[in-house]
Design a protein around this motif. Structure first.
Motif, PDB file in Angstrom:
ATOM      1  N   THR A 133       0.807  -1.226   0.000  1.00  0.00           N
ATOM      2  CA  THR A 133       0.000   0.000   0.000  1.00  0.00           C
ATOM      3  C   THR A 133       0.838   1.274   0.000  1.00  0.00           C
ATOM      4  N   ASP A 134       2.165   1.135   0.142  1.00  0.00           N
ATOM      5  CA  ASP A 134       3.092   2.265   0.205  1.00  0.00           C
ATOM      6  C   ASP A 134       2.739   3.217   1.358  1.00  0.00           C
ATOM      7  N   THR A 135       2.274   2.654   2.456  1.00  0.00           N
ATOM      8  CA  THR A 135       1.948   3.472   3.626  1.00  0.00           C
ATOM      9  C   THR A 135       3.012   3.300   4.707  1.00  0.00           C
ATOM     10  N   VAL A 136       3.213   4.367   5.470  1.00  0.00           N
ATOM     11  CA  VAL A 136       4.172   4.323   6.577  1.00  0.00           C
ATOM     12  C   VAL A 136       3.488   3.673   7.781  1.00  0.00           C
ATOM     13  N   LEU A 137       4.060   2.574   8.263  1.00  0.00           N
ATOM     14  CA  LEU A 137       3.479   1.856   9.398  1.00  0.00           C
ATOM     15  C   LEU A 137       4.058   2.329  10.726  1.00  0.00           C
ATOM     16  N   ALA A 138       5.348   2.672  10.724  1.00  0.00           N
ATOM     17  CA  ALA A 138       6.004   3.108  11.957  1.00  0.00           C
ATOM     18  C   ALA A 138       7.247   3.906  11.616  1.00  0.00           C
ATOM     19  N   VAL A 139       7.619   4.803  12.531  1.00  0.00           N
ATOM     20  CA  VAL A 139       8.820   5.623  12.354  1.00  0.00           C
ATOM     21  C   VAL A 139       9.580   5.634  13.680  1.00  0.00           C
ATOM     22  N   GLY A 140      10.915   5.650  13.593  1.00  0.00           N
ATOM     23  CA  GLY A 140      11.728   5.783  14.805  1.00  0.00           C
ATOM     24  C   GLY A 140      11.888   4.490  15.574  1.00  0.00           C
ATOM     25  N   SER A 141      11.739   4.550  16.891  1.00  0.00           N
ATOM     26  CA  SER A 141      11.988   3.396  17.776  1.00  0.00           C
ATOM     27  C   SER A 141      11.115   2.204  17.425  1.00  0.00           C
ATOM     28  N   GLU A 142       9.847   2.483  17.140  1.00  0.00           N
ATOM     29  CA  GLU A 142       8.922   1.399  16.808  1.00  0.00           C
ATOM     30  C   GLU A 142       9.349   0.699  15.525  1.00  0.00           C
ATOM     31  N   ALA A 143       9.804   1.474  14.540  1.00  0.00           N
ATOM     32  CA  ALA A 143      10.254   0.897  13.271  1.00  0.00           C
ATOM     33  C   ALA A 143      11.563   0.138  13.450  1.00  0.00           C
ATOM     34  N   ARG A 144      12.441   0.647  14.330  1.00  0.00           N
ATOM     35  CA  ARG A 144      13.730  -0.021  14.557  1.00  0.00           C
ATOM     36  C   ARG A 144      13.532  -1.423  15.119  1.00  0.00           C
ATOM     37  N   ARG A 145      12.515  -1.601  15.942  1.00  0.00           N
ATOM     38  CA  ARG A 145      12.255  -2.925  16.505  1.00  0.00           C
ATOM     39  C   ARG A 145      11.872  -3.929  15.430  1.00  0.00           C
ATOM     40  N   MET A 146      11.460  -3.416  14.259  1.00  0.00           N
ATOM     41  CA  MET A 146      11.054  -4.296  13.155  1.00  0.00           C
ATOM     42  C   MET A 146      12.224  -4.715  12.273  1.00  0.00           C
ATOM     43  N   LEU A 147      13.411  -4.077  12.441  1.00  0.00           N
ATOM     44  CA  LEU A 147      14.557  -4.401  11.586  1.00  0.00           C
ATOM     45  C   LEU A 147      14.877  -5.898  11.649  1.00  0.00           C
ATOM     46  N   GLY A 148      14.872  -6.549  10.465  1.00  0.00           N
ATOM     47  CA  GLY A 148      15.199  -7.967  10.394  1.00  0.00           C
ATOM     48  C   GLY A 148      14.103  -8.881  10.897  1.00  0.00           C
ATOM     49  N   ARG A 149      12.913  -8.327  11.218  1.00  0.00           N
ATOM     50  CA  ARG A 149      11.851  -9.157  11.804  1.00  0.00           C
ATOM     51  C   ARG A 149      10.508  -8.961  11.116  1.00  0.00           C
ATOM     52  N   THR A 150      10.521  -8.471   9.888  1.00  0.00           N
ATOM     53  CA  THR A 150       9.260  -8.136   9.220  1.00  0.00           C
ATOM     54  C   THR A 150       8.861  -9.200   8.197  1.00  0.00           C
ATOM     55  N   PRO A 151       7.529  -9.380   7.966  1.00  0.00           N
ATOM     56  CA  PRO A 151       7.080 -10.256   6.878  1.00  0.00           C
ATOM     57  C   PRO A 151       7.410  -9.635   5.533  1.00  0.00           C
ATOM     58  N   GLY A 152       7.163 -10.386   4.455  1.00  0.00           N
ATOM     59  CA  GLY A 152       7.581  -9.962   3.124  1.00  0.00           C
ATOM     60  C   GLY A 152       7.039  -8.629   2.651  1.00  0.00           C
ATOM     61  N   ASN A 153       5.798  -8.304   3.046  1.00  0.00           N
ATOM     62  CA  ASN A 153       5.187  -7.070   2.528  1.00  0.00           C
ATOM     63  C   ASN A 153       5.596  -5.824   3.316  1.00  0.00           C
ATOM     64  N   ILE A 154       6.263  -6.013   4.468  1.00  0.00           N
ATOM     65  CA  ILE A 154       6.693  -4.881   5.293  1.00  0.00           C
ATOM     66  C   ILE A 154       8.214  -4.798   5.266  1.00  0.00           C
ATOM     67  N   VAL A 155       8.726  -3.609   5.024  1.00  0.00           N
ATOM     68  CA  VAL A 155      10.171  -3.424   4.989  1.00  0.00           C
ATOM     69  C   VAL A 155      10.559  -2.260   5.907  1.00  0.00           C
ATOM     70  N   ALA A 156      11.568  -2.488   6.746  1.00  0.00           N
ATOM     71  CA  ALA A 156      12.089  -1.431   7.618  1.00  0.00           C
ATOM     72  C   ALA A 156      13.307  -0.824   6.928  1.00  0.00           C
ATOM     73  N   ILE A 157      13.228   0.472   6.634  1.00  0.00           N
ATOM     74  CA  ILE A 157      14.246   1.153   5.817  1.00  0.00           C
ATOM     75  C   ILE A 157      14.986   2.190   6.639  1.00  0.00           C
ATOM     76  N   ARG A 158      16.301   2.259   6.440  1.00  0.00           N
ATOM     77  CA  ARG A 158      17.092   3.368   6.966  1.00  0.00           C
ATOM     78  C   ARG A 158      17.381   4.273   5.771  1.00  0.00           C
ATOM     79  N   PRO A 159      16.678   5.412   5.666  1.00  0.00           N
ATOM     80  CA  PRO A 159      16.754   6.226   4.441  1.00  0.00           C
ATOM     81  C   PRO A 159      18.024   7.064   4.285  1.00  0.00           C
ATOM     82  N   LEU A 160      18.880   7.059   5.305  1.00  0.00           N
ATOM     83  CA  LEU A 160      20.158   7.761   5.176  1.00  0.00           C
ATOM     84  C   LEU A 160      21.290   6.748   5.261  1.00  0.00           C
ATOM     85  N   LYS A 161      22.260   6.914   4.395  1.00  0.00           N
ATOM     86  CA  LYS A 161      23.411   6.010   4.380  1.00  0.00           C
ATOM     87  C   LYS A 161      24.683   6.832   4.266  1.00  0.00           C
TER      88      LYS A 161
END
Length: 341
Positions: free
Chosen positions: A40-68
């Protein structure tokens, strides 16, 4: 909700975002992570809540770090992340757009700097200013950079290490390298794979770095239990890791930072070098908290090296405080400072 005249300083870091509001101090510190639903291209979480999802999300959800490496790698996600943080700190119904000052590494290109400027403006910023990280870090560390004296600052964040000599409110000599906290984690992951045939994630590597990581030998070695996936059996496995192993794992990135500091000192004018020798070097940023790093640099340079108080917040504090001193800092600011959307 904040009304007319709100002024915000943003430390837009690779690992975390800190927001400083004039008159209130640091009001937000969150990881630079955004969780997106791909379907759906919707933001599900930002910040601490999103960080907890890193490496633990199902296929349709992706946790992104937009700065590199200190710069924007995903413009749209960065803009959405900034919009969320600005609304969270200023209130959802902003009648007036806030004045924002945001910092960038000293080595960014004009294109990269423009991307930060545009993303901040699109996210809801009014008049937007750009400041270089070493300047902000020095101000946040309490250094008086307005005098004709040499100050050396080493800011080690998540994506970049910025080394700079500052005098009269401007940068005299600087070097920015893409070796910092994230690289420390990468080298720990590589070491665990090579030495123990164990695959560990970013969060585990970060925990090892924080708890037992070291840049110079500890007086008393310490250990930590670590869990990962055995690359031979494919099954979960527990092992005990020592601080001596972390010293070996981090040797290469630590030496890269040491070499960069040496290179900046070599290019520093003699009068300013004399000032630095007597005043010492100040370190800021989360990466500067790596155990023994300041002692290693002190040994390499022969100059006393100190870690600033509240090192993690120095850039955010300096970014906010510089809102009060734009006239003094004009030389180090971007020429785009007069643009208003």
């Amino acid at each position: 909700m904040f009304g007319f005249g709100t002024e915000i300083g943003i430390d837009l870091g690779t690992a975390s975002v800190l927001v400083y509001i004039k008159g209130k101090g640091i009001v937000l510190q969150e990881p630079s992570v955004v969780a997106i639903d791909r379907n759906t291209d919707t933001v599900l979480a930002v910040g601490s809540e999103a960080r907890r999802m890193l490496g633990r999300t199902p296929g349709n959800i992706v946790a992104i770090r937009p700065l590199k490496d200190g710069v924007i790698s995903d413009y749209k996600i960065t803009e959405r992340m900034l919009r969320y943080f600005i609304k969270k700190t200023c209130g959802k119904s902003m009648f007036f757009k806030p004045k924002i000052i945001v910092c960038v590494p000293s080595g960014v290109t004009q294109v990269e700097e423009r991307a930060v400027y545009d993303a901040t403006s699109e996210a809801g910023g009014g008049k937007t200013f750009i400041i270089e990280e070493p300047i902000a870090a020095a101000i946040g560390a309490g250094l008086d950079i307005t005098k004709p004296d040499g100050n050396m600052i080493i800011d080690i964040g998540g994506g970049t290490a910025d080394i700079a000599v500052i005098s009269l409110g401007g940068i005299v000599v600087s070097k920015s390298i893409k070796v910092a906290g994230d690289k420390f984690d990468e080298f720990i992951i590589k070491y665990m794979r090579k030495a123990h045939n164990l695959l560990v994630g970013e969060r585990t590597a970060e925990e090892l770095k924080i708890n037992i990581g070291t840049a110079s030998p500890r007086a008393k070695p310490i250990k930590m239990d670590c869990r990962g996936r055995d690359l031979i059996t494919g099954l979960p496995k527990n092992i005990t890791v020592t601080s001596e192993e972390m010293l070996e794992a981090l040797r290469e990135p630590v030496n890269s930072i040491s070499d960069a500091v040496h290179a900046v000192l070599e290019k520093t004018p003699p009068e300013l070098a004399s000032d630095i020798s007597s005043r010492g070097i100040v370190m800021t940023g989360g990466g500067s908290l790596l155990h023994g790093l300041n002692k290693l640099l002190e040994k390499r340079t022969g100059i006393p090296t100190y870690i600033a108080e509240d090192a993690v917040s120095c850039v955010a504090k300096g970014t906010g405080l510089s809102l009060e001193h734009l006239d003094v800092l004009e030389r180090s600011m971007s020429s785009k400072k007069s643009i208003r959307y």
